[in-house]
Design a protein around this motif. Sequence first.
Motif, PDB file in Angstrom:
ATOM      1  N   LYS A  60       0.827  -1.258  -0.090  1.00  0.00           N
ATOM      2  CA  LYS A  60      -0.110   0.031   0.138  1.00  0.00           C
ATOM      3  C   LYS A  60       0.953   1.297  -0.014  1.00  0.00           C
ATOM      4  CE  LYS A  60      -4.020  -1.869   2.088  1.00  0.00           C
ATOM      5  NZ  LYS A  60      -5.231  -1.621   3.019  1.00  0.00           N
ATOM      6  N   TYR A  61       2.064   1.146   0.811  1.00  0.00           N
ATOM      7  CA  TYR A  61       2.805   2.332   0.766  1.00  0.00           C
ATOM      8  C   TYR A  61       3.458   2.594  -0.659  1.00  0.00           C
ATOM      9  CZ  TYR A  61       2.410   1.633   5.729  1.00  0.00           C
ATOM     10  OH  TYR A  61       1.855   1.633   6.956  1.00  0.00           O
ATOM     11  N   LEU A  62       3.845   1.372  -1.240  1.00  0.00           N
ATOM     12  CA  LEU A  62       4.527   1.380  -2.658  1.00  0.00           C
ATOM     13  C   LEU A  62       3.662   1.979  -3.560  1.00  0.00           C
ATOM     14  CD1 LEU A  62       6.746  -1.968  -2.577  1.00  0.00           C
ATOM     15  CD2 LEU A  62       7.455   0.445  -2.214  1.00  0.00           C
ATOM     16  N   ILE A  63       2.376   1.422  -3.572  1.00  0.00           N
ATOM     17  CA  ILE A  63       1.323   1.998  -4.584  1.00  0.00           C
ATOM     18  C   ILE A  63       0.961   3.398  -4.594  1.00  0.00           C
ATOM     19  CG2 ILE A  63      -1.116   1.677  -5.035  1.00  0.00           C
ATOM     20  CD1 ILE A  63      -0.854  -1.202  -4.615  1.00  0.00           C
ATOM     21  N   SER A  64       0.893   3.810  -3.026  1.00  0.00           N
ATOM     22  CA  SER A  64       0.726   5.389  -2.981  1.00  0.00           C
ATOM     23  C   SER A  64       1.738   6.239  -3.368  1.00  0.00           C
ATOM     24  CB  SER A  64       0.348   5.564  -1.481  1.00  0.00           C
ATOM     25  OG  SER A  64      -0.586   4.940  -0.991  1.00  0.00           O
ATOM     26  N   ILE A  65       3.047   5.812  -3.380  1.00  0.00           N
ATOM     27  CA  ILE A  65       4.325   6.421  -3.846  1.00  0.00           C
ATOM     28  C   ILE A  65       4.307   6.527  -5.535  1.00  0.00           C
ATOM     29  CG2 ILE A  65       6.650   6.943  -3.811  1.00  0.00           C
ATOM     30  CD1 ILE A  65       6.359   5.938  -0.839  1.00  0.00           C
ATOM     31  N   LEU A  66       4.184   5.072  -6.047  1.00  0.00           N
ATOM     32  CA  LEU A  66       4.602   4.872  -7.222  1.00  0.00           C
ATOM     33  C   LEU A  66       3.587   5.104  -8.369  1.00  0.00           C
ATOM     34  CD1 LEU A  66       6.482   1.374  -7.053  1.00  0.00           C
ATOM     35  CD2 LEU A  66       7.620   3.598  -7.368  1.00  0.00           C
ATOM     36  N   PHE A  67       2.196   5.184  -8.094  1.00  0.00           N
ATOM     37  CA  PHE A  67       1.350   5.383  -8.955  1.00  0.00           C
ATOM     38  C   PHE A  67       1.349   6.954  -9.369  1.00  0.00           C
ATOM     39  CE2 PHE A  67      -2.295   1.893  -8.680  1.00  0.00           C
ATOM     40  CZ  PHE A  67      -1.227   0.867  -8.922  1.00  0.00           C
ATOM     41  N   PRO A  68       1.581   7.895  -8.515  1.00  0.00           N
ATOM     42  CA  PRO A  68       1.586   9.198  -8.957  1.00  0.00           C
ATOM     43  C   PRO A  68       2.768   9.521  -9.801  1.00  0.00           C
ATOM     44  CG  PRO A  68       0.972   9.070  -6.475  1.00  0.00           C
ATOM     45  CD  PRO A  68       1.387   7.766  -7.335  1.00  0.00           C
ATOM     46  N   VAL A  69       3.851   8.811  -9.566  1.00  0.00           N
ATOM     47  CA  VAL A  69       5.053   8.964 -10.475  1.00  0.00           C
ATOM     48  C   VAL A  69       5.066   8.257 -11.829  1.00  0.00           C
ATOM     49  CG1 VAL A  69       7.591   8.564 -10.335  1.00  0.00           C
ATOM     50  CG2 VAL A  69       6.625   9.158  -8.197  1.00  0.00           C
ATOM     51  N   VAL A  70       4.493   7.160 -11.768  1.00  0.00           N
ATOM     52  CA  VAL A  70       4.412   6.406 -13.153  1.00  0.00           C
ATOM     53  C   VAL A  70       3.464   7.129 -14.054  1.00  0.00           C
ATOM     54  CG1 VAL A  70       3.430   4.330 -14.019  1.00  0.00           C
ATOM     55  CG2 VAL A  70       4.999   4.225 -12.030  1.00  0.00           C
ATOM     56  N   LEU A  71       2.312   7.609 -13.529  1.00  0.00           N
ATOM     57  CA  LEU A  71       1.348   8.431 -14.300  1.00  0.00           C
ATOM     58  C   LEU A  71       1.753   9.766 -14.726  1.00  0.00           C
ATOM     59  CD1 LEU A  71      -2.008   7.297 -12.502  1.00  0.00           C
ATOM     60  CD2 LEU A  71      -1.178   6.405 -14.928  1.00  0.00           C
ATOM     61  N   LEU A  72       2.680  10.385 -14.310  1.00  0.00           N
ATOM     62  CA  LEU A  72       3.085  11.562 -14.174  1.00  0.00           C
ATOM     63  C   LEU A  72       3.617  12.291 -15.617  1.00  0.00           C
ATOM     64  CD1 LEU A  72       3.447  14.077 -12.619  1.00  0.00           C
ATOM     65  CD2 LEU A  72       5.964  13.506 -12.239  1.00  0.00           C
ATOM     66  N   PRO A  73       4.013  11.128 -16.504  1.00  0.00           N
ATOM     67  CA  PRO A  73       4.163  11.668 -18.185  1.00  0.00           C
ATOM     68  C   PRO A  73       2.986  12.205 -18.689  1.00  0.00           C
ATOM     69  CG  PRO A  73       5.606   9.632 -17.603  1.00  0.00           C
ATOM     70  CD  PRO A  73       4.687   9.958 -16.368  1.00  0.00           C
ATOM     71  N   LEU A  74       1.730  11.555 -18.430  1.00  0.00           N
ATOM     72  CA  LEU A  74       0.502  11.994 -19.177  1.00  0.00           C
ATOM     73  C   LEU A  74       0.457  13.487 -18.901  1.00  0.00           C
ATOM     74  CD1 LEU A  74      -2.034  11.408 -20.407  1.00  0.00           C
ATOM     75  CD2 LEU A  74      -2.955  10.993 -18.049  1.00  0.00           C
ATOM     76  N   PRO A  75       0.525  14.228 -17.955  1.00  0.00           N
ATOM     77  CA  PRO A  75       0.250  15.691 -17.986  1.00  0.00           C
ATOM     78  C   PRO A  75       1.509  16.660 -18.413  1.00  0.00           C
ATOM     79  CG  PRO A  75       0.685  15.056 -15.590  1.00  0.00           C
ATOM     80  CD  PRO A  75       0.579  13.686 -16.511  1.00  0.00           C
ATOM     81  N   LEU A  76       2.710  15.784 -18.476  1.00  0.00           N
ATOM     82  CA  LEU A  76       3.713  16.510 -18.709  1.00  0.00           C
ATOM     83  C   LEU A  76       4.130  16.529 -20.270  1.00  0.00           C
ATOM     84  CD1 LEU A  76       6.411  15.192 -16.063  1.00  0.00           C
ATOM     85  CD2 LEU A  76       5.348  17.557 -16.336  1.00  0.00           C
ATOM     86  N   VAL A  77       3.648  15.233 -20.777  1.00  0.00           N
ATOM     87  CA  VAL A  77       4.073  15.150 -22.309  1.00  0.00           C
ATOM     88  C   VAL A  77       2.733  15.663 -23.232  1.00  0.00           C
ATOM     89  CG1 VAL A  77       4.117  13.357 -24.345  1.00  0.00           C
ATOM     90  CG2 VAL A  77       5.172  12.979 -22.191  1.00  0.00           C
ATOM     91  N   VAL A  78       1.602  15.412 -22.746  1.00  0.00           N
ATOM     92  CA  VAL A  78       0.334  16.020 -23.162  1.00  0.00           C
ATOM     93  C   VAL A  78      -0.101  17.336 -22.772  1.00  0.00           C
ATOM     94  CG1 VAL A  78      -2.119  15.451 -24.029  1.00  0.00           C
ATOM     95  CG2 VAL A  78      -0.513  13.539 -23.883  1.00  0.00           C
ATOM     96  N   PRO A  79       0.135  18.274 -23.476  1.00  0.00           N
ATOM     97  CA  PRO A  79      -0.401  19.722 -22.777  1.00  0.00           C
ATOM     98  C   PRO A  79      -2.013  19.815 -22.764  1.00  0.00           C
ATOM     99  CG  PRO A  79       0.291  20.010 -25.312  1.00  0.00           C
ATOM    100  CD  PRO A  79       0.304  18.471 -24.709  1.00  0.00           C
TER     101      PRO A  79
END
Length: 596
Positions: free
Chosen positions: A13-32
């Motif tokens: 649960k700790y890993l999911i809470s930290i990793l999911f926001p990081v893994v999905l971060l390219p979506l708002p960064l790559v797609v304006p």
Amino acid sequence: MVNLGQILWAYRKYLISILFPVVLLPLPLVVPGKESKCAYVIILMALLWCMEALPLAVTAFFPLILFPMMAIMDASEVSVEYLNDTNILFIGGLLMAIAVEHWNLHKRIALRVLLFIGVKPALLFLGFMIVTAFLSMWISNTATTAMMVPIAHAVLEQLHRAPEQKDREAGSVNISFELQEPNYPITEKEPQKLCEKDSSPVPPSVPLDYHQKEREHLKISQGMSLGVCYAASIGGIATLTGTTPNLVLQGQVNSIFPDNPSVVNFASWFGFAFPTMIILLLLSWIWLQLLFLGFNFRKNFSCGDKTLEQERAAYQVIQAEHKKLGPMSFAEKAVTFLFFLLVVLWFTREPGFFPGWGNVAFPNHKGESMLSDGTVAFFLSMILFIIPSEFPGFSQQQGTQGKLKAPAALLNWNTVNKKMPWNIVFLLGGGFALARGSEVSGLSEWLGNKLTPLQSIPSPAIVFILCLLVAVFTECTSNVATTTLFLPILASMAQAICLNPLYVMLPCTMSSSLAFMLPVATPPNAIVFSFGQLKVCDMARAGFLLNIIGVLTITLAVNTWGYPIFQLDHFPDWAQSNITTSCNVYNQFNTSFIDP
């Protein structure tokens, strides 16, 4: 020695809470654009809700942090969504439900109805399901199930043991029982027990007839348990405040379509959902009766004389428990009066087919009621804190120093604080914030444009497929989270294909309550599963067909009496926001085609 896999599983649960926001971060960064930023928040919250890495209410606060940081909405605009009118209605309705529970009024209603219906096996099934569904319309389905299951098992136990007690001729039958937790221990490994058979040896001294009766009693107990938990879920769909997804729908409609004339209110929802609930309840009773009682209708309705002693003993169980309650107190009568007054005011505030008291006494410039259902609920709930629980008089209780001591009010804040599910209030608010963010960011319009090819599919087929999808999804996810995620998408889809948004939002909201297959799907399922007589395969076998029956019933409802209640035959003007005028042309074409 602890290996790496065990460490990762323990800290998942700790890993999911930290990793999911990081893994999905390219979506708002790559797609304006704001659309991708809002999609990032929605996908992140959907994954965290499904995995339950964080408490559902904590995840619901993400829009409050991320929307202002991503320049989607101002913090003040997001904060308003967490305590809007729908949340006020939810809290006000729960205050009245807490008062009903606090004074045991729900137990008195349940026992009175059971005494009226009788204790024949098939009628007993129907009686417990009717009582559970009715109570679940007004109070929490969890509290309803927790109260009804012990009563049901006590009555069934008396039906089963009465002949043996008569044969022993040793003392009188003890017909009293207490509503308490089951006496057998519940271990963590028990939910993993699926369909394995009992391999314990049968004592040779026990007759075979005994084991047959035990098996029959087990099947009846299983059917009764499932009937109670299913009725609790089904009953909640009948009223706007019966279950949280209904309020999610009202809040989403008011948020996405602010120009709608309060189209989803207590009266309109009840007119649509109550007949649906009745049909689904009767069909589920028939299905459970065939599955657990068999096709022997003569035996199920006790047409012979052999079960007369058992029925009399079971009836005495209910009668004895009802006598324990004594006569109705002043507090019970006062709560009953306020409860019925609340229901009457809800129905007559703004019914739609005639001017309500809200339209006449408190109209705005459009002639609509300025008061909402939440206003009425809070007004009567506040009276609960004012009226004393005993009739005022001179023979009041004396204090320790001989002074006159006033009785407690019908409701106090300590009781409210213990029983109010504040996490659901925040979860509702998070859903409304997501819906508002989807509209402001333009994500709803983008989704609508992508879904326009669905216009070629017949509308009833769309409803059936979507209801089936939601019913499957809600088996493993919170029904509140399910409706929160699906409804904004469905609203965009309806606008894109020129369908009345309520045509797809109403049935999908009701389908989110069809969580019948798994113990983890909803709290009532978990409660009856904890009693130890059910296996996962028993619940899945009964719930699979009931899910299909529920989806078909809801599809029938929205395509028949749902049309005149919500005017689903045309695309409404209040749904024209943020879309092109093509739906106006579509409506004109349909009108000219129907009425040349």
